[in-house]
Design a protein around this motif. Sequence first.
Motif, PDB file in Angstrom:
ATOM      1  N   LYS A 194       0.926  -1.289   0.021  1.00 50.73           N
ATOM      2  CA  LYS A 194       0.101  -0.056  -0.013  1.00 50.73           C
ATOM      3  C   LYS A 194       0.849   1.214   0.030  1.00 50.73           C
ATOM      4  N   LEU A 195       0.551   2.067  -0.871  1.00 51.56           N
ATOM      5  CA  LEU A 195       1.323   3.607  -1.063  1.00 51.56           C
ATOM      6  C   LEU A 195       0.388   4.251  -0.633  1.00 51.56           C
ATOM      7  N   THR A 196       0.624   5.309   0.637  1.00 48.96           N
ATOM      8  CA  THR A 196      -0.137   6.557   0.876  1.00 48.96           C
ATOM      9  C   THR A 196       0.726   7.881   0.553  1.00 48.96           C
ATOM     10  N   LEU A 197       0.063   8.631  -0.049  1.00 49.77           N
ATOM     11  CA  LEU A 197       0.442   9.847  -0.385  1.00 49.77           C
ATOM     12  C   LEU A 197      -0.255  11.028   0.421  1.00 49.77           C
ATOM     13  N   VAL A 198       0.435  11.979   0.965  1.00 49.29           N
ATOM     14  CA  VAL A 198      -0.362  12.778   1.995  1.00 49.29           C
ATOM     15  C   VAL A 198       0.306  14.314   1.656  1.00 49.29           C
ATOM     16  N   ASP A 199      -0.636  15.207   1.146  1.00 54.12           N
ATOM     17  CA  ASP A 199      -0.288  16.548   1.122  1.00 54.12           C
ATOM     18  C   ASP A 199      -0.979  17.189   2.013  1.00 54.12           C
ATOM     19  N   LEU A 200      -0.193  18.149   2.832  1.00 52.48           N
ATOM     20  CA  LEU A 200      -0.842  18.617   3.860  1.00 52.48           C
ATOM     21  C   LEU A 200      -1.260  20.254   3.584  1.00 52.48           C
ATOM     22  N   ALA A 201      -2.183  20.775   4.111  1.00 53.07           N
ATOM     23  CA  ALA A 201      -2.318  22.320   4.004  1.00 53.07           C
ATOM     24  C   ALA A 201      -1.208  22.881   4.731  1.00 53.07           C
ATOM     25  N   GLY A 202      -0.490  23.628   4.441  1.00 49.39           N
ATOM     26  CA  GLY A 202       0.287  24.603   5.130  1.00 49.39           C
ATOM     27  C   GLY A 202      -0.087  25.396   6.272  1.00 49.39           C
ATOM     28  N   SER A 203       0.736  25.398   7.423  1.00 46.52           N
ATOM     29  CA  SER A 203       0.558  26.188   8.445  1.00 46.52           C
ATOM     30  C   SER A 203       0.876  27.685   8.179  1.00 46.52           C
ATOM     31  N   GLU A 204       0.085  28.647   8.654  1.00 41.32           N
ATOM     32  CA  GLU A 204       0.157  30.196   8.424  1.00 41.32           C
ATOM     33  C   GLU A 204      -0.035  30.833   9.499  1.00 41.32           C
ATOM     34  N   ARG A 205       0.756  31.886   9.926  1.00 42.95           N
ATOM     35  CA  ARG A 205       0.407  32.749  10.972  1.00 42.95           C
ATOM     36  C   ARG A 205      -0.885  33.688  10.628  1.00 42.95           C
ATOM     37  N   ILE A 206      -1.778  33.710  11.354  1.00 41.83           N
ATOM     38  CA  ILE A 206      -3.082  34.332  10.859  1.00 41.83           C
ATOM     39  C   ILE A 206      -2.736  35.782  10.825  1.00 41.83           C
ATOM     40  N   LYS A 207      -1.964  36.483  11.911  1.00 45.75           N
ATOM     41  CA  LYS A 207      -1.550  37.834  12.002  1.00 45.75           C
ATOM     42  C   LYS A 207      -0.977  38.118  10.520  1.00 45.75           C
ATOM     43  N   GLN A 208      -0.064  37.263   9.927  1.00 45.75           N
ATOM     44  CA  GLN A 208       1.011  37.561   8.829  1.00 45.75           C
ATOM     45  C   GLN A 208      -0.008  37.382   7.729  1.00 45.75           C
ATOM     46  N   SER A 209      -0.780  36.272   7.649  1.00 49.06           N
ATOM     47  CA  SER A 209      -1.711  36.242   6.532  1.00 49.06           C
ATOM     48  C   SER A 209      -2.802  37.026   6.148  1.00 49.06           C
ATOM     49  N   GLY A 210      -3.121  37.549   7.211  1.00 49.28           N
ATOM     50  CA  GLY A 210      -4.233  38.605   7.085  1.00 49.28           C
ATOM     51  C   GLY A 210      -5.557  38.114   6.668  1.00 49.28           C
ATOM     52  N   VAL A 211      -5.742  36.726   6.952  1.00 51.50           N
ATOM     53  CA  VAL A 211      -7.035  36.215   6.760  1.00 51.50           C
ATOM     54  C   VAL A 211      -8.121  36.571   7.817  1.00 51.50           C
ATOM     55  N   GLU A 212      -9.392  36.839   7.405  1.00 48.51           N
ATOM     56  CA  GLU A 212     -10.357  36.984   8.243  1.00 48.51           C
ATOM     57  C   GLU A 212     -11.619  35.996   8.006  1.00 48.51           C
ATOM     58  N   GLY A 213     -12.793  35.843   8.996  1.00 50.45           N
ATOM     59  CA  GLY A 213     -13.982  35.401   8.750  1.00 50.45           C
ATOM     60  C   GLY A 213     -13.691  33.812   8.465  1.00 50.45           C
ATOM     61  N   PHE A 214     -14.226  33.328   7.616  1.00 47.80           N
ATOM     62  CA  PHE A 214     -14.255  31.873   6.984  1.00 47.80           C
ATOM     63  C   PHE A 214     -12.923  31.503   7.017  1.00 47.80           C
ATOM     64  N   GLN A 215     -11.927  32.104   6.058  1.00 52.05           N
ATOM     65  CA  GLN A 215     -10.444  31.868   6.062  1.00 52.05           C
ATOM     66  C   GLN A 215      -9.588  31.840   7.328  1.00 52.05           C
ATOM     67  N   GLN A 216     -10.088  32.740   7.980  1.00 48.35           N
ATOM     68  CA  GLN A 216      -9.348  32.549   9.375  1.00 48.35           C
ATOM     69  C   GLN A 216      -9.843  31.301  10.292  1.00 48.35           C
ATOM     70  N   GLN A 217     -10.848  31.000  10.152  1.00 47.08           N
ATOM     71  CA  GLN A 217     -11.273  29.796  10.845  1.00 47.08           C
ATOM     72  C   GLN A 217     -10.851  28.401  10.156  1.00 47.08           C
TER      73      GLN A 217
END
Length: 127
Positions: free
Chosen positions: A60-83
């Motif tokens: 069995k070959l398992t490939l995993v691609d994880l979403a990157g961790s971002e600092r909320i303050k630096q990324s400037g996301v708000e609302g749904f993207q912040q959650q």
Amino acid sequence: PDHAILHMRRAASKRTTGATNTNSASSRSHAVAVFNVTVRPLIENDGMSVNQEPEIIHTKLTLVDLAGSERIKQSGVEGFQQQESININKDLFVLGQVISSLAQKNQPQTDIDKVQHVPYRDSKLTR
């Protein structure tokens, strides 16, 4: 191999991305692809006797691609993207805890009463 590439492309097209101050195409989702692989040798008339079976390998070959961790303050996301960012960061934190717990379980135990809990259920990513 062609059908595996087709499935990977289809899965990639369903990935969610969003623009932030730090990344114009920030991945907002995790992806896991599991392939059951069977490897068989090419059988040629090489003098194998009738009773010899070629070795077949199943894995069995398992490939995993994880979403990157971002600092909320630096990324400037708000609302749904912040959650989303909060959830992504939590998932990655819990994954780190699971990996750490599993690594500790493989170490020789000095105290028999000390059973390490593996927090699989603390995140959707690790369930």
